[in-house]
Design a protein around this motif. Structure first.
Motif, PDB file in Angstrom:
ATOM      1  N   THR A 155       0.876  -1.243   0.121  1.00 45.17           N
ATOM      2  CA  THR A 155       0.012  -0.018   0.088  1.00 45.17           C
ATOM      3  C   THR A 155       0.804   1.051   0.022  1.00 45.17           C
ATOM      4  O   THR A 155       0.582   2.248  -0.856  1.00 45.17           O
TER       5      THR A 155
ATOM      6  N   ASN B 299      -2.646   4.060  -8.516  1.00 47.88           N
ATOM      7  CA  ASN B 299      -2.993   4.195  -7.102  1.00 47.88           C
ATOM      8  C   ASN B 299      -2.178   5.291  -6.568  1.00 47.88           C
ATOM      9  O   ASN B 299      -2.380   5.625  -5.318  1.00 47.88           O
TER      10      ASN B 299
ATOM     11  N   PRO C  69     -15.997   0.136  -7.542  1.00 46.24           N
ATOM     12  CA  PRO C  69     -15.330  -1.078  -7.486  1.00 46.24           C
ATOM     13  C   PRO C  69     -13.966  -1.110  -8.183  1.00 46.24           C
ATOM     14  O   PRO C  69     -13.462  -2.176  -7.999  1.00 46.24           O
ATOM     15  N   THR C  70     -13.828  -0.054  -9.501  1.00 43.39           N
ATOM     16  CA  THR C  70     -12.550  -0.328  -9.971  1.00 43.39           C
ATOM     17  C   THR C  70     -11.179   0.273  -9.276  1.00 43.39           C
ATOM     18  O   THR C  70     -10.100  -0.083  -9.661  1.00 43.39           O
ATOM     19  N   ASP C  71     -11.566   1.002  -8.228  1.00 42.23           N
ATOM     20  CA  ASP C  71     -10.615   1.523  -7.482  1.00 42.23           C
ATOM     21  C   ASP C  71      -9.869   0.469  -6.633  1.00 42.23           C
ATOM     22  O   ASP C  71     -10.607  -0.135  -5.658  1.00 42.23           O
ATOM     23  N   THR C  72      -8.738   0.340  -6.484  1.00 39.03           N
ATOM     24  CA  THR C  72      -8.094  -0.661  -5.885  1.00 39.03           C
ATOM     25  C   THR C  72      -6.903  -0.303  -4.731  1.00 39.03           C
ATOM     26  O   THR C  72      -6.102  -1.195  -4.558  1.00 39.03           O
TER      27      THR C  72
ATOM     28  N   VAL D  11      -8.557  -1.711   0.672  1.00 34.47           N
ATOM     29  CA  VAL D  11      -9.845  -2.663   0.774  1.00 34.47           C
ATOM     30  C   VAL D  11     -11.065  -1.802   1.071  1.00 34.47           C
ATOM     31  O   VAL D  11     -10.884  -0.980   1.965  1.00 34.47           O
ATOM     32  N   THR D  12     -12.084  -2.004   0.428  1.00 35.61           N
ATOM     33  CA  THR D  12     -13.334  -1.571   0.723  1.00 35.61           C
ATOM     34  C   THR D  12     -13.221  -0.310   1.171  1.00 35.61           C
ATOM     35  O   THR D  12     -13.877   0.221   2.410  1.00 35.61           O
TER      36      THR D  12
END
Length: 144
Positions: A47, A59, A76-79, A82-83
């Motif tokens: 990260t 990112n 949902p395409t953003d990684t 998490v959540t």
């Protein structure tokens, strides 16, 4: 990025300082503990790397010691992590405090606003170099 299992395999396949004798069950318990201790560290570094080091990556947020804001809501395409809350704008800052303290400032908002600041700090023995890896002991099958 190499997997943790691959790194452990390479580390354990090299010349050893002494004979390693463990049953398959003991080795499985040691591997499980190594994964439990190592996985969070690897994920946090991943990260950190994607948000503060890899400036060409999708990112990337901001370099060290700078605040990087995200001007859109997430899908949902953003990684990047998490959540995320999909209706919340985020700002990020990875601070390198090894050489000196950092002061971050934000411009005054127009009107009222609501803000939440979450800071993740390591325990003092991590930041002062005194942290030692806990002793890994095999876990008995009935404890798993």
């Amino acid at each position: 990025m190499p997997s943790l299992l691959g790194v452990l395999t390479l580390a354990l396949s090299g010349p050893s300082q002494g004979a390693f004798s463990a049953t398959a069950e003991q080795a499985r318990g040691i591997a499980k503990l190594a994964y439990l201790y190592g996985f969070p560290v690897v994920e946090m570094y991943k990260t950190l790397y994607t948000q503060a080091v890899d400036q060409e990556g999708p990112n990337f947020k901001a370099p060290f010691n700078r605040i990087g804001g995200t001007a859109q809501v997430f899908s949902p395409t953003d990684t990047a992590f998490v959540t995320p809350h999909s209706d919340t704008p985020y700002s990020f800052a990875w601070l390198d405090l090894r050489a000196e303290p950092q002061v971050l400032s934000l411009p005054a908002p127009d009107g009222s606003f609501y803000g939440v600041l979450r800071i993740y700090l390591p325990k003092p023995d991590v930041s002062n170099g005194q942290w030692k890896m806990p002793l890994l002991t095999p876990v008995a099958p009935e404890q798993q």
